[in-house]
Design a protein around this motif. Structure first.
Motif, short mmCIF file in Angstrom:
data_model
loop_
_atom_site.label_atom_id
_atom_site.label_comp_id
_atom_site.label_asym_id
_atom_site.label_seq_id
_atom_site.Cartn_x
_atom_site.Cartn_y
_atom_site.Cartn_z
N THR A 11 0.84 -1.20 0.00
CA THR A 11 0.00 0.00 0.00
C THR A 11 0.87 1.25 0.00
O THR A 11 0.56 2.24 -0.68
CB THR A 11 -0.92 0.00 1.22
OG1 THR A 11 -1.74 -1.18 1.19
CG2 THR A 11 -1.82 1.22 1.24
N LYS B 48 -2.18 -6.95 12.80
CA LYS B 48 -3.51 -6.85 12.18
C LYS B 48 -4.59 -7.44 13.06
O LYS B 48 -5.65 -6.82 13.27
CB LYS B 48 -3.47 -7.58 10.83
CG LYS B 48 -4.80 -7.63 10.09
CD LYS B 48 -4.63 -8.36 8.76
CE LYS B 48 -5.95 -8.49 8.02
NZ LYS B 48 -5.77 -9.19 6.71
N ASP C 29 -7.63 0.06 14.55
CA ASP C 29 -8.22 0.18 13.21
C ASP C 29 -9.38 1.17 13.21
O ASP C 29 -9.47 2.05 12.35
CB ASP C 29 -8.73 -1.18 12.72
CG ASP C 29 -7.64 -2.03 12.11
OD1 ASP C 29 -6.45 -1.75 12.36
OD2 ASP C 29 -7.97 -3.01 11.40
N THR D 115 -7.34 3.78 4.19
CA THR D 115 -6.05 3.58 3.54
C THR D 115 -4.92 3.64 4.55
O THR D 115 -3.94 2.87 4.47
CB THR D 115 -5.82 4.63 2.44
OG1 THR D 115 -6.86 4.53 1.47
CG2 THR D 115 -4.47 4.44 1.76
N ASP E 16 -4.08 0.33 6.36
CA ASP E 16 -3.18 -0.57 5.63
C ASP E 16 -1.74 -0.08 5.67
O ASP E 16 -0.80 -0.89 5.72
CB ASP E 16 -3.65 -0.70 4.19
CG ASP E 16 -5.00 -1.40 4.07
OD1 ASP E 16 -5.31 -2.22 4.94
OD2 ASP E 16 -5.75 -1.10 3.12
N ARG F 3 -0.24 -1.08 8.91
CA ARG F 3 0.09 -2.50 8.95
C ARG F 3 1.48 -2.76 8.37
O ARG F 3 2.26 -3.53 8.92
CB ARG F 3 -0.95 -3.29 8.15
CG ARG F 3 -2.29 -3.29 8.85
CD ARG F 3 -3.06 -4.58 8.69
NE ARG F 3 -4.27 -4.46 9.48
CZ ARG F 3 -5.48 -4.20 8.98
NH1 ARG F 3 -5.63 -4.08 7.69
NH2 ARG F 3 -6.53 -4.09 9.78
#
Length: 507
Positions: free
Chosen positions: A165, A317, A326, A336, A339, A342
């Motif tokens: 990403t 995660k 999250d 976005t 990610d 992560r």
């Protein structure tokens, strides 16, 4: 952790076993007294003391399902999910119709990310109490998580095909900064590139204290630059502390931003003269995790050789989906960015070695003898944590008063004794192991003949534990640990777990 169990439907509630022989009434009375004392400690949020009380009750009367289920509830509060599962199972063996046993086991399974097993427990409880409102709520939430898990499994692609990403992120879409934005700005421009400055960091922290966010352009820039920096580091980083310098190690912060600021009030802001290592679990549970991680990353960019961050088990995660990070990132920024974090977390080093004498990692030691510092250096950390091996143990393991290696009370990793600590340190020429990962009443604890330190830096954890926080400081000339403890400070009226999965609200 990942849930790879088979899909299951409801199960039949078994018949109760034959009743045990009757106990002496005096023994029963003593057990009840121990339970009542444990209940009082539980209500006062002294969960370790409550476990001791329930254990006394169980020792006196091991055939009372309530004692086992109550101890499971206390273990859940201390995040001892493996122990909670075992206690809840014993409760249901004694009384298959005691729904709190299934509740507790379902709660522990859910907290471990084992949603299918949690759903099985809740469905079993529902056969006994189908109208219970809390049970219905938990069932609905668990069913939603199982559906999400199936959906993700259906869309999953092999790891080697997953696209980065951060690499494909087009920051140009965030280049236009609205006139309404009055917050801090990084030095530079989209064309020239942005750099971090001390002025920006101070202004950013002031913005966070006022419960505001920074512009997405600068937030993404911090993540991207930090990721590049961490990618260049080995999985074990060697740090040299000169004889005339000091070095501070902090434990879990868990989204408690205002307590993080208090650490810096007490011990000074990070700088070239005041280096820090924060030993994992920066995010989740506390509801100011974005503020914490951006402050830590900004100082890392400002002082790359004097600000160090270790990966914790909550930089993953599976944990972030359940425990709030999250949801917080999506609420304050966008999906976005989830990610991007992560990827960033997968680049964090797993351990640090200070002056060749002190090893710092988040969890603990390893399932096998013979692990060396070189083995730690060679770990491929650029992934989500596995369920076994060196990386798993480094993030999840806990010390134990028992010798050797025993099952983990968490349900993940292992527990290791003083003999394991001594053997590992001696074999690797080390004096001391510093780890975090566990709440401690005084913010720290020294164990295993003085060769293992746990440091935890989130006081009054989740606004309910009543513990102190601590940090430990070393002087380069002798590497002797010096402890500072501190209490929680006030924070804005946003409760811990505000962004967490709603299932956890009832735990």
């Amino acid at each position: 952790m990942a849930d790879d169990s088979e899909d299951v439907g409801p199960i039949e509630v078994p018949d109760a076993p034959p009743p045990p022989p009757p106990l002496d009434p005096e023994v029963i009375a003593q057990a009840e007294k121990a339970k009542e004392e444990a209940n009082a400690n539980f209500k006062a949020k002294h969960f370790t003391a409550s476990i001791a009380g329930y254990t006394r009750a169980i020792d006196l009367n091991p055939n009372n399902a309530i004692y086992w289920a109550n101890r499971a509830a206390a273990n859940i509060k201390l995040e001892n999910y493996g122990a909670a599962v075992a206690d809840a199972e014993k409760s249901t063996e004694i009384d298959p119709k005691y729904i709190k046993g299934y509740y507790r086991r379902g709660d522990a399974h859910f907290a471990l990310g084992k949603y299918k097993l949690a759903l099985k427990d809740l469905r079993t409880a529902a056969k006994v109490a189908p109208r219970d409102p809390d049970l219905r709520r938990k069932l609905a939430e668990c069913e939603k998580e199982v559906k999400r898990l199936r959906f993700e499994e259906a869309l999953a692609v092999p790891d080697e095909e997953v696209m980065s990403t951060l690499e494909k992120l087009d920051l140009a879409i965030y280049d236009i900064i609205e006139d309404s934005y009055t917050g801090p700005r990084m030095a530079g421009s989209p064309a020239e590139g942005y750099t971090i400055t001390a002025e920006f960091v101070e202004a950013m922290i002031a913005e966070f204290k006022a419960q505001k966010t920074i512009h997405k352009r600068f937030a993404f820039e911090i993540i991207k630059q930090a990721h590049t920096l961490f990618k260049s580091l080995p999985s074990l980083v060697d740090v040299t502390i000169p004889d005339d310098k000091h070095f501070t190690v902090c434990g879990d912060v868990h989204g408690q931003f205002y307590d993080l600021l208090n650490i810096w009030e007490l011990n000074g802001r990070p700088s070239t003269e005041n280096p820090y290592l924060f030993n994992g679990d920066f995010v989740d549970r506390g509801s100011f995790s974005c503020e914490v991680i951006f402050a830590l990353l900004a100082y890392k960019l400002l002082f790359p050789e004097h600000m160090h961050l270790t990966r914790g088990n909550h930089e993953s995660k599976s944990m972030n989906k359940v425990y709030g990070f999250d949801g917080e990132v999506k609420a304050k920024y966008n999906g976005t960015m989830v990610d991007c974090f992560r990827e960033l977390f997968c680049a964090l080093p797993l351990s640090y070695c200070l002056n060749g004498r002190v090893l710092v990692l988040h969890g603990g030691l390893f399932s096998n003898d013979g692990v060396t510092l070189d083995d730690l250096r060679k770990v491929d950390r650029f992934r989500e944590p596995p369920e076994e091996g060196i990386m798993c143990d480094a993030l999840w393991a806990d010390p134990s008063p028992l010798p050797g290696r025993t099952a983990s009370k968490r349900g993940v990793g292992l527990s290791f004794g003083r003999d394991v600590t001594r053997g590992f340190l001696d074999a690797n020429g080390l004096d001391l192991l510093v780890r975090s990962h566990e709440v401690k009443e005084e913010g720290y604890e020294v164990e295993h003949d003085g060769r293992l330190i746990t440091v935890f830096s989130a006081p009054n954890y989740c606004d309910q534990m009543g513990n102190k926080g601590a940090f430990v400081k070393f002087n380069g000339n002798d590497m002797v640990p010096h402890f500072t403890t501190f209490s929680a400070v006030p924070h804005p009226d946003v409760k811990p777990m505000a962004y967490a999965n709603s299932y956890l609200m009832g735990m």
